[in-house]
Design a protein around this motif. Structure first.
Motif, PDB file in Angstrom:
ATOM      1  N   LEU A  27       0.816  -1.213   0.000  1.00  0.00           N
ATOM      2  CA  LEU A  27       0.000   0.000   0.000  1.00  0.00           C
ATOM      3  C   LEU A  27       0.850   1.262   0.000  1.00  0.00           C
ATOM      4  O   LEU A  27       0.372   2.323  -0.379  1.00  0.00           O
ATOM      5  N   GLY A  28       2.089   1.165   0.427  1.00  0.00           N
ATOM      6  CA  GLY A  28       2.995   2.309   0.473  1.00  0.00           C
ATOM      7  C   GLY A  28       4.065   2.086   1.516  1.00  0.00           C
ATOM      8  O   GLY A  28       4.096   1.058   2.199  1.00  0.00           O
ATOM      9  N   ASP A  29       4.985   3.037   1.640  1.00  0.00           N
ATOM     10  CA  ASP A  29       6.017   2.961   2.667  1.00  0.00           C
ATOM     11  C   ASP A  29       5.375   3.152   4.035  1.00  0.00           C
ATOM     12  O   ASP A  29       4.495   3.990   4.206  1.00  0.00           O
ATOM     13  N   VAL A  30       5.823   2.374   5.008  1.00  0.00           N
ATOM     14  CA  VAL A  30       5.205   2.354   6.328  1.00  0.00           C
ATOM     15  C   VAL A  30       6.161   2.945   7.361  1.00  0.00           C
ATOM     16  O   VAL A  30       7.348   2.587   7.388  1.00  0.00           O
ATOM     17  N   TYR A  31       5.646   3.846   8.197  1.00  0.00           N
ATOM     18  CA  TYR A  31       6.411   4.444   9.278  1.00  0.00           C
ATOM     19  C   TYR A  31       5.707   4.126  10.582  1.00  0.00           C
ATOM     20  O   TYR A  31       4.561   4.519  10.785  1.00  0.00           O
ATOM     21  N   LEU A  32       6.376   3.379  11.446  1.00  0.00           N
ATOM     22  CA  LEU A  32       5.845   3.022  12.759  1.00  0.00           C
ATOM     23  C   LEU A  32       6.324   4.045  13.782  1.00  0.00           C
ATOM     24  O   LEU A  32       7.525   4.308  13.883  1.00  0.00           O
ATOM     25  N   PHE A  33       5.410   4.611  14.533  1.00  0.00           N
ATOM     26  CA  PHE A  33       5.747   5.591  15.558  1.00  0.00           C
ATOM     27  C   PHE A  33       5.327   5.069  16.915  1.00  0.00           C
ATOM     28  O   PHE A  33       4.267   4.454  17.046  1.00  0.00           O
ATOM     29  N   ASP A  34       6.172   5.306  17.910  1.00  0.00           N
ATOM     30  CA  ASP A  34       5.827   4.946  19.278  1.00  0.00           C
ATOM     31  C   ASP A  34       6.518   5.927  20.220  1.00  0.00           C
ATOM     32  O   ASP A  34       7.347   6.723  19.781  1.00  0.00           O
ATOM     33  N   ILE A  35       6.183   5.865  21.477  1.00  0.00           N
ATOM     34  CA  ILE A  35       6.773   6.781  22.440  1.00  0.00           C
ATOM     35  C   ILE A  35       8.287   6.559  22.493  1.00  0.00           C
ATOM     36  O   ILE A  35       8.768   5.463  22.203  1.00  0.00           O
TER      37      ILE A  35
END
Length: 78
Positions: A27-35
């Motif tokens: 679906l596209g490039d994925v960026y995972l964000f977390d604290i």
């Protein structure tokens, strides 16, 4: 070719599964964000998923970042 960018807030079990599904469907490039305290988890999960691409046959970029960098990540060049 311009690829879409997908930002997922939270790199736990659900965030990881959503990232894996988005990668498999390309679906596209994925960026995972977390604290910031969980940054190692987000980066590790992203690395695992990105390396799975060579086995499962998908070609997307997957990165883990702390939540404070969301807006900078969205504007990263592809």
């Amino acid at each position: 070719m311009h690829r879409k960018k997908i930002a997922l807030i939270g790199a736990g079990n659900i965030g990881g599964e959503l990232a894996a599904q988005a990668a498999r469907l390309e679906l596209g490039d994925v960026y995972l964000f977390d604290i910031p305290d969980k940054l190692g988890i987000a980066q590790g999960k992203a690395l695992d998923l990105e390396q799975n691409g060579s086995i499962l046959g998908y070609d997307v970029r997957i990165k883990g970042r702390p939540t404070g960098t969301i807006w900078r990540a969205v504007t990263w060049p592809s």
